[in-house]
Design a protein around this motif. Structure first.
Motif, PDB file in Angstrom:
ATOM      1  N   SER B  36       0.839  -1.207   0.000  1.00 16.31           N
ATOM      2  CA  SER B  36       0.000   0.000   0.000  1.00 16.31           C
ATOM      3  C   SER B  36       0.873   1.255   0.000  1.00 16.31           C
ATOM      4  O   SER B  36       0.553   2.251  -0.657  1.00 16.31           O
ATOM      5  CB  SER B  36      -0.919   0.007   1.221  1.00 16.31           C
ATOM      6  N   THR B  39       2.225   1.735  -3.463  1.00 24.54           N
ATOM      7  CA  THR B  39       1.137   2.229  -4.330  1.00 24.54           C
ATOM      8  C   THR B  39       0.950   3.733  -4.113  1.00 24.54           C
ATOM      9  O   THR B  39       0.736   4.488  -5.069  1.00 24.54           O
ATOM     10  CB  THR B  39      -0.188   1.488  -4.014  1.00 24.54           C
ATOM     11  N   GLY B  40       1.031   4.160  -2.853  1.00 24.40           N
ATOM     12  CA  GLY B  40       0.934   5.592  -2.535  1.00 24.40           C
ATOM     13  C   GLY B  40       2.054   6.389  -3.173  1.00 24.40           C
ATOM     14  O   GLY B  40       1.829   7.485  -3.698  1.00 24.40           O
ATOM     15  N   SER B  43       1.443   6.597  -6.976  1.00 23.42           N
ATOM     16  CA  SER B  43       0.329   7.533  -7.247  1.00 23.42           C
ATOM     17  C   SER B  43       0.795   8.976  -7.062  1.00 23.42           C
ATOM     18  O   SER B  43       0.457   9.860  -7.863  1.00 23.42           O
ATOM     19  CB  SER B  43      -0.853   7.256  -6.310  1.00 23.42           C
ATOM     20  N   VAL B  46       2.944  10.066  -9.948  1.00 19.80           N
ATOM     21  CA  VAL B  46       2.129  10.321 -11.145  1.00 19.80           C
ATOM     22  C   VAL B  46       1.521  11.723 -11.064  1.00 19.80           C
ATOM     23  O   VAL B  46       1.544  12.492 -12.035  1.00 19.80           O
ATOM     24  CB  VAL B  46       1.029   9.238 -11.304  1.00 19.80           C
ATOM     25  N   VAL B  47       0.984  12.086  -9.880  1.00 20.13           N
ATOM     26  CA  VAL B  47       0.393  13.423  -9.695  1.00 20.13           C
ATOM     27  C   VAL B  47       1.446  14.506  -9.960  1.00 20.13           C
ATOM     28  O   VAL B  47       1.189  15.489 -10.668  1.00 20.13           O
ATOM     29  CB  VAL B  47      -0.188  13.571  -8.256  1.00 20.13           C
ATOM     30  N   VAL B 121      -6.774  -0.966  -2.473  1.00 22.06           N
ATOM     31  CA  VAL B 121      -5.703  -0.654  -1.508  1.00 22.06           C
ATOM     32  C   VAL B 121      -5.946  -1.426  -0.209  1.00 22.06           C
ATOM     33  O   VAL B 121      -6.968  -1.235   0.461  1.00 22.06           O
ATOM     34  CB  VAL B 121      -5.645   0.866  -1.229  1.00 22.06           C
ATOM     35  N   PHE B 127      -1.271   3.906   2.412  1.00 26.77           N
ATOM     36  CA  PHE B 127      -1.388   4.524   1.094  1.00 26.77           C
ATOM     37  C   PHE B 127      -1.429   6.056   1.207  1.00 26.77           C
ATOM     38  O   PHE B 127      -0.658   6.760   0.559  1.00 26.77           O
ATOM     39  CB  PHE B 127      -2.650   4.011   0.391  1.00 26.77           C
ATOM     40  N   THR B 128      -2.335   6.558   2.069  1.00 27.64           N
ATOM     41  CA  THR B 128      -2.496   8.021   2.166  1.00 27.64           C
ATOM     42  C   THR B 128      -1.262   8.673   2.786  1.00 27.64           C
ATOM     43  O   THR B 128      -0.867   9.758   2.371  1.00 27.64           O
ATOM     44  CB  THR B 128      -3.745   8.407   2.983  1.00 27.64           C
ATOM     45  N   PHE B 131       1.313   8.689   0.000  1.00 25.43           N
ATOM     46  CA  PHE B 131       0.862   9.586  -1.071  1.00 25.43           C
ATOM     47  C   PHE B 131       1.051  11.053  -0.670  1.00 25.43           C
ATOM     48  O   PHE B 131       1.622  11.848  -1.410  1.00 25.43           O
ATOM     49  CB  PHE B 131      -0.612   9.295  -1.379  1.00 25.43           C
TER      50      PHE B 131
END
Lengths: 73, 255
Positions: B36, B39-40, B43, B46-47, B121, B127-128, B131
């Motif tokens: 997770s 993955t964060g 992501s 990418v942003v 997720v 994740f958060t 991120f």
């Protein structure tokens, strides 16, 4: 509305930071530079002079705040 | 300004922010769930890539004079924030940035937070946390890379510098598997603050209509001058901090 104010607070903190006087001082410095550049006087020195004033003033405010906090009583 | 200075400024700023983001990601991965957390990270990257891809070409459409005025002003405000905090750290007015302590705090918070799955997720908290860490730390770097690159009309070089810094820090993080506490972060922040302030002064003044003596060569004077001024302020604040206050010398005076 809470989300809007949170977004505004984020960008304010991101760009202006914790001393808004520095941001205002830089804008005043840029305007003054433009003003001087329209005359026959060289204008390159205005922003360095602004930094020489703004940075110690901002630090002095922090140092004074710390001194007050450390003072007993 | 040469491409070398552009590369150095963006690379150093990115190293500092990447080290901070790595600490947060390590806490999320170690304390919770690595999949997770990664993955964060992806992501978040990418942003940031979208921000650079959209903002970069948009900035190059603005006339150079206006761009230098706006970007110079923003860089100067930004640089003075960095420099002020760096001077405060160097002179003892603010605690030094300690990645080990931050990691311990983030790890304790991550371990205490309740578990929860959302969509694909497995652990939403990891994740958060990752991120937010990547986006918030990376946003400053994206801003620096885009503005420096646009002003020098070389956004690809700025993007390569940022990417190189991320790869170096990520590789070091994977090798060490611990916060990069030995990176001289406070010194790097001091250097980045000097560079942002110097380029902010230079571009801001140019954008506002000033003509620098010696054109671009004036930077060779502006950067050392800002560095010397910042070091003098550190020395002055250290001296003031070392002086005993009236209350210490004469306790009765304070009562």
């Amino acid at each position: 509305m809470n989300r809007v104010s949170a977004i505004f607070a984020f960008w304010y903190d991101f760009i202006v930071g914790d001393d808004w006087r520095v941001a205002v001082g830089v804008i005043v410095g840029l305007v003054a530079t433009y003003g001087v550049s329209t005359t026959a006087v060289p204008a390159w020195w205005v922003l360095p002079a602004a930094v020489v004033l703004l940075l110690p003033l901002s630090l002095w405010r922090v140092a004074r705040g710390r001194a007050k906090a450390d003072r007993p009583g | 300004m040469s491409g070398g200075a552009l590369f150095l400024a963006v690379f150093l700023a990115c190293v500092v922010e990447a080290v901070e983001a790595l600490t947060i990601v390590l806490a999320a991965g170690t304390g919770r769930d690595w999949r997770s957390a990664i993955t964060g990270v992806v992501s978040g990257l990418v942003v940031l890539a979208v921000v650079v891809a959209v903002l970069g070409p948009a900035l190059t459409l603005i006339p150079l004079g206006i761009l230098r005025l706006v970007v110079g002003g923003l860089l100067l405000i930004f640089g003075l924030q960095w420099l002020r905090k760096a001077i405060m750290r160097a002179s003892g007015l603010k605690a030094l940035h300690d990645e080990d302590a931050i990691f311990a705090t983030e790890l304790a918070a991550a371990q205490a937070a309740p578990a929860g799955r959302r969509g694909v997720v497995a652990d939403w908290y990891s994740f958060t946390l990752s991120f937010k860490g990547v986006v918030l730390e990376g946003l400053e770097v994206a801003f620096i890379a885009v503005t420096f690159g646009a002003n020098q009309q070389n956004i690809p070089l700025a993007a390569v510098a940022a990417l190189a810094a991320v790869l170096v820090v990520a590789a070091a993080g994977i090798a060490v598997r611990a916060p990069l506490a030995r990176v001289p972060e406070n010194t790097l922040k001091f250097i980045v603050g000097i560079m942002l302030t110097s380029f902010g002064i230079f571009w801001g003044a140019e954008g506002a209509g000033a003509v620098w003596p010696g054109a671009d060569a004036a930077l060779l004077v502006v950067i050392p001058a800002v560095a010397l001024f910042a070091l003098a302020l550190v020395a002055l604040l250290r001296r003031l901090a070392a002086q005993p206050t009236a209350a210490t010398v004469n306790p009765q005076a304070a009562s």
